[in-house]
Scaffold this active site. Structure first.
Site, PDB file in Angstrom:
ATOM      1  CB  SER A  27      -0.911   0.035   1.241  1.00 21.17           C
ATOM      2  OG  SER A  27      -2.094  -0.635   0.971  1.00 21.17           O
TER       3      SER A  27
ATOM      4  CB  CYS B 182       0.507   8.151  -8.000  1.00 21.78           C
ATOM      5  SG  CYS B 182      -0.458   6.874  -8.811  1.00 21.78           S
TER       6      CYS B 182
ATOM      7  CB  THR C 239      -7.922 -15.611 -14.867  1.00 22.30           C
ATOM      8  OG1 THR C 239      -8.089 -16.753 -14.017  1.00 22.30           O
ATOM      9  CG2 THR C 239      -7.313 -14.457 -14.067  1.00 22.30           C
TER      10      THR C 239
ATOM     11  N   GLY D 239      -6.021  -4.770 -12.040  1.00 25.08           N
ATOM     12  CA  GLY D 239      -4.969  -3.756 -12.093  1.00 25.08           C
ATOM     13  C   GLY D 239      -4.162  -3.755 -13.370  1.00 25.08           C
TER      14      GLY D 239
ATOM     15  CE1 TYR E 143     -19.225  32.995 -13.729  1.00 23.10           C
ATOM     16  CE2 TYR E 143     -21.538  33.593 -13.603  1.00 23.10           C
ATOM     17  CZ  TYR E 143     -20.225  33.951 -13.770  1.00 23.10           C
ATOM     18  OH  TYR E 143     -19.896  35.264 -13.961  1.00 23.10           O
TER      19      TYR E 143
ATOM     20  CE  LYS F 200     -23.857  32.160 -23.584  1.00 28.28           C
ATOM     21  NZ  LYS F 200     -23.866  33.202 -24.611  1.00 28.28           N
TER      22      LYS F 200
END
Lengths: 560, 560
Positions: free
Chosen positions: A39, A43, A286, A295, A439, A447
């Site tokens: 774990s 990244c 599988t 993964g 917004y 927009k």
């Protein structure tokens, strides 16, 4: 009592283990990890090397002890599974600390072995200053090499996520860095005109970018003979590139990509797909129904076509792990197709994409149209707005969203997320017009960029606008005329498309008779908005016309 | 040749005019605006007062001249339409510069009159130091008053978007500011427990927040008699509040809300809805098919129920303007329901919402369940992550998304946008689990806040989790026991729910026999994650249990 063995203790494996325990207190759950950590934040590795993440411990999200206490999972790090014995439903495992082998039986087996860096057979590449980056020990070795050798120059081979993040990390550490990439662009998930600003950004921050070039051989520095590679430790490396260049460097990071880790699956005769990943059905089984796989090691069905694809991303891995646990306990859930939504930070820019890119649509021979919008990340009159460059690919027959890409300093993640949800939900470009997004001036525009992309795409499908692209405007036929509707100051400052006639949009009505009615007018402005106003005037006055989507900005990027 | 008259030159009106011109060069288009400006950035007004937007000109997006040059629209500012004469299809207009009336005929008329500030009949409120904020002249007057009087203290009445933005603007200018709000919370679109962190944020930045209090009367300062209001210019105001407090102040901003501007529509006998807005059909036609209406003046169908609602927001106004132009030229487009997606910056926080809130669901008697997730805006190990507090409301029978609210420093806009798209597309909470959103450590998490909300909601519907809420855990029955599974240090530092037994989640397996099997265990932790792990253990060991969604954090907010 179900006995579940899990091979691999990172994203998918750890998710499966934790979810399995939440579903059953009785199950026996053993998780094998051949490395020393489970774990960990894979990244985050480049960001610790670069110094953004200061504490190494921050990357270690769980330990075997914490996982045992919280989830009663028997976590065995430094335990490598060496074979799957399907006939008797056992694993043979080697304890890497004692070098002893032992066996464990299973009722259900989960494969989460991940992917491994591709290391091409380049002469000299096996040396003490060359690394790849996939796990904590890899990271530790790179940091140790930097601290020990104090390199002045490093080279990264490969311009994907890890290569780009590593180049940034090395620059942040004050190391001059070259990035060598075989293709003409970094960041393969986006098309080349969307990669152009990334190249600028990297060069702006000092990366020595070498595109269209391969690494051919690695020598010890100072052109010593290849058999003296031992001297690398002291003297660094010399790289020979495919264009003949020689590059002196002191640290080499190989980041040309990853391949599914399938050795165990192959040894166990599980089906492997054409792309080299483990084949699974929609329940993530599988070819052996008692063995699941998740993964980076598996082939996922790609969203638009359903074709098999390799999508080595953290999000799918985590969700697949959770789903496998559900299915082991009978949930019968089906994995849906993967869009491959992804994002990468490149210094001050972000680039993100979802769905298919134009290169892939062309390769698969699918019909598509594309629009480009350049708009501000939030109301332009509120400080801190930055341009977002959005490319939207869609089916010109029905408006189905095929893919999207965006680049910018701010709000790129949000726009691609919005389109990713729309695509997954089966919305079309027509629906993008009507999305009601948050917004207020600090956050968006009335927009939004995404609404605008919907307007342009819908206009195109409905015939309110005919679009043209860079390739057409670069080589107008004798029956076409290129019209630049920007103000003369813009042309002087930024240049123009060769051969274009200039009539500013706000003078077009009074000067429209200067244009030939027998030619098709290819209109452009800076980003496409004024071009559309001019286009509509022309068409409403009986001219044939097309508007360059994305305008001069996109044209410049396509030319780069 | 179609002659189109447009009343109102801001969001909806200007969008209609520009789109109409793009669709037809022939149409005669006249846009009337009774004020001096068109197309100004009304959402930016408070930010110019506060100084974030330095240049006043930045708010003026178009001028009559630029609109004429670009779109050949005859823009008449300082021209007020005084009556609609439906029988002969004309308008009577007063030129406010000359005070002369004149007439124009129309084929199609577009009403975009907007909304006007509600000014309640409070004694003394008509004075030279009291303002509302709706347009550029209002803004100019407020700034002039600040610059002339150099107030040390200001008071804002009303805690909606404009009231909150004005309080922040005044604080930014160094003016001590009180905010008086009649209800017990600011920001009515969200529920009270989601407003609690907003109250903290405002108080933290020095706003003197007075909830549950009304303004009853305004006097000249120093308790002079009400008939001496002339002295206000020199001496400021004294406010009498409903709780008996007297508040000395030098500037008073009334921002209790807006009401649809319907005087012309009423005079013309167009249908007005029960909420006081102009009624339109799905093509945005009023009860007179040649008269369209858009923006803050109309009643929109609310997304979940289709019931009429007042949704005075810029996004819908702009899209409605565009659609009306399309429909004038025969497109036959239908306006879809409005979710009312909105966001507001409150100092360093953002609060956003879409769909219905819990208050409204209760009032309408609709079945709902709710979950709360507290998670990081991006990977917790990457610098700059901030907590996001997300509330998701859904139909417990089928998982349909009813509404969502979020508060946090970063990424709030993205999460509400994602859920707004999902809701609009008809996705359910089950689908939220599978959304593939951009993930890299600087931008998100492999399991995003929205995915997590999907997990919790789906668990609840599927019976994998039984949820409890603050009201239940505050008053456990004799057959219930409250269990806090946090670590003792957390309880010491942050407090706990009265009467709770404490067993840390990682000790629960070995100490589970300390709990009574004949009672229902109401579990909680800090945010709900560990609570769910404990809940699953308990249930799998044969206990009855519920988990407090959102954990102690949400409980604290609900208590605030």
């Amino acid at each position: 009592m179900t006995k579940i063995l899990i091979i691999g203790g990172v994203a998918g494996g750890a998710s499966a283990a934790a979810r399995a325990r939440r579903l059953s207190e009785d199950a026996e759950i053993i998780m094998f990890e051949r490395g020393p950590y489970i774990s960990f934040a894979n990244c985050g590795l480049p960001y610790h090397i670069g110094g953004d993440i200061e504490q190494r411990d921050a990357l270690l999200l769980q330990t075997p002890e914490s996982f045992k206490a919280r989830f009663n999972v028997d976590v065995r790090v430094m335990n490598e599974v060496v074979s799957i014995n399907r006939q008797d439903k056992t694993l043979t495992i080697r304890n890497l600390n004692t070098q002893e082998n032992y066996q464990e039986s299973y009722d259900k087996l989960v494969l989460s072995p991940g992917a491994s860096p591709i290391v091409p057979p380049i002469p000299g590449i096996q040396n003490s200053r060359t690394f790849s980056l996939r796990n904590i020990p890899d990271m530790d070795k790179i940091i140790a090499s930097i601290e020990h050798n104090q390199p002045k120059h490093a080279t990264v081979v490969g311009g994907g996520f890890i290569g780009i993040e590593m180049a940034e990390a090395l620059i942040q550490r004050g190391i001059n860095t070259s990035l060598v990439e075989l293709s003409q662009q970094v960041m393969a998930p986006v098309d080349s005109e969307m990669a152009a600003p990334l190249h600028q950004e990297m060069q702006h921050h000092g990366v020595d970018l070498r595109l269209g070039v391969a690494l051919e051989a690695v020598f010890p520095s100072q052109q010593q003979a290849a058999d003296e590679l031992a001297s690398v430790d002291e003297q660094g490396l010399e790289l020979r590139l495919s264009n003949g260049d020689l590059l002196e460097t002191e640290l080499l990071i190989m980041a040309i990509g990853v391949k599914p880790e399938t050795s165990l699956a192959r040894q166990a005769n599980l089906n492997i797909g054409e792309l080299g990943g483990i084949q699974v059905n929609s329940q993530l089984q599988t070819s052996d129904p008692d063995i699941y796989a998740v993964g980076d090691a598996i082939e996922d069905p790609e969203f638009v076509t359903g074709d098999a694809a390799l999508i080595p991303l953290a999000g799918p891995a985590n969700r697949q792990g959770r789903m496998v646990a559900n299915n082991i306990f009978g949930a019968g859930e089906h994995y849906k197709r993967s869009q491959g939504t992804a994002i990468c930070k490149i210094f001050d820019l972000a680039v993100a994409s979802t769905g298919l890119n134009e290169k892939t649509l062309q390769r698969k021979g699918l019909a598509y149209e594309k629009v480009y919008v350049h708009a501000a990340s939030h109301a332009g009159y509120y400080p801190g707005a930055h341009p977002i460059n959005l490319k939207l690919l869609f089916n010109p027959a029905n408006g189905a969203i095929l893919g999207a890409q965006a680049v910018g300093k701010d709000g790129v993640d949000k726009r691609i997320d919005v389109i990713a949800v729309a695509q997954r939900a089966g919305l079309t470009v027509f629906d993008l017009q009507d999305l009601e997004l948050t917004y207020a001036p600090p956050f968006g525009s009335a927009k939004d960029v995404v609404n605008q992309a919907g307007f342009v795409a819908a206009n195109s499908i409905q015939g309110d606008t005919r679009l043209c692209h860079s390739d057409e405007i670069n080589q107008p036929s004798a029956e076409q005329l290129v019209l630049d509707v920007r103000n003369p100051e813009e042309l002087e400052k930024l240049g123009a498309i060769p051969g274009a006639v200039n009539i500013p949009v706000d003078q077009l009505r009074e000067r429209i008779n200067e244009l030939p009615k027998d030619k098709e007018i290819l209109v452009y402005c800076m980003v496409g908005l004024r071009g559309n106003v001019a286009y509509r005037q022309l068409v409403n006055h009986g001219f044939k016309a097309k508007n360059l989507t994305g305008g001069y900005k996109t044209w410049l990027a396509a030319k780069a």
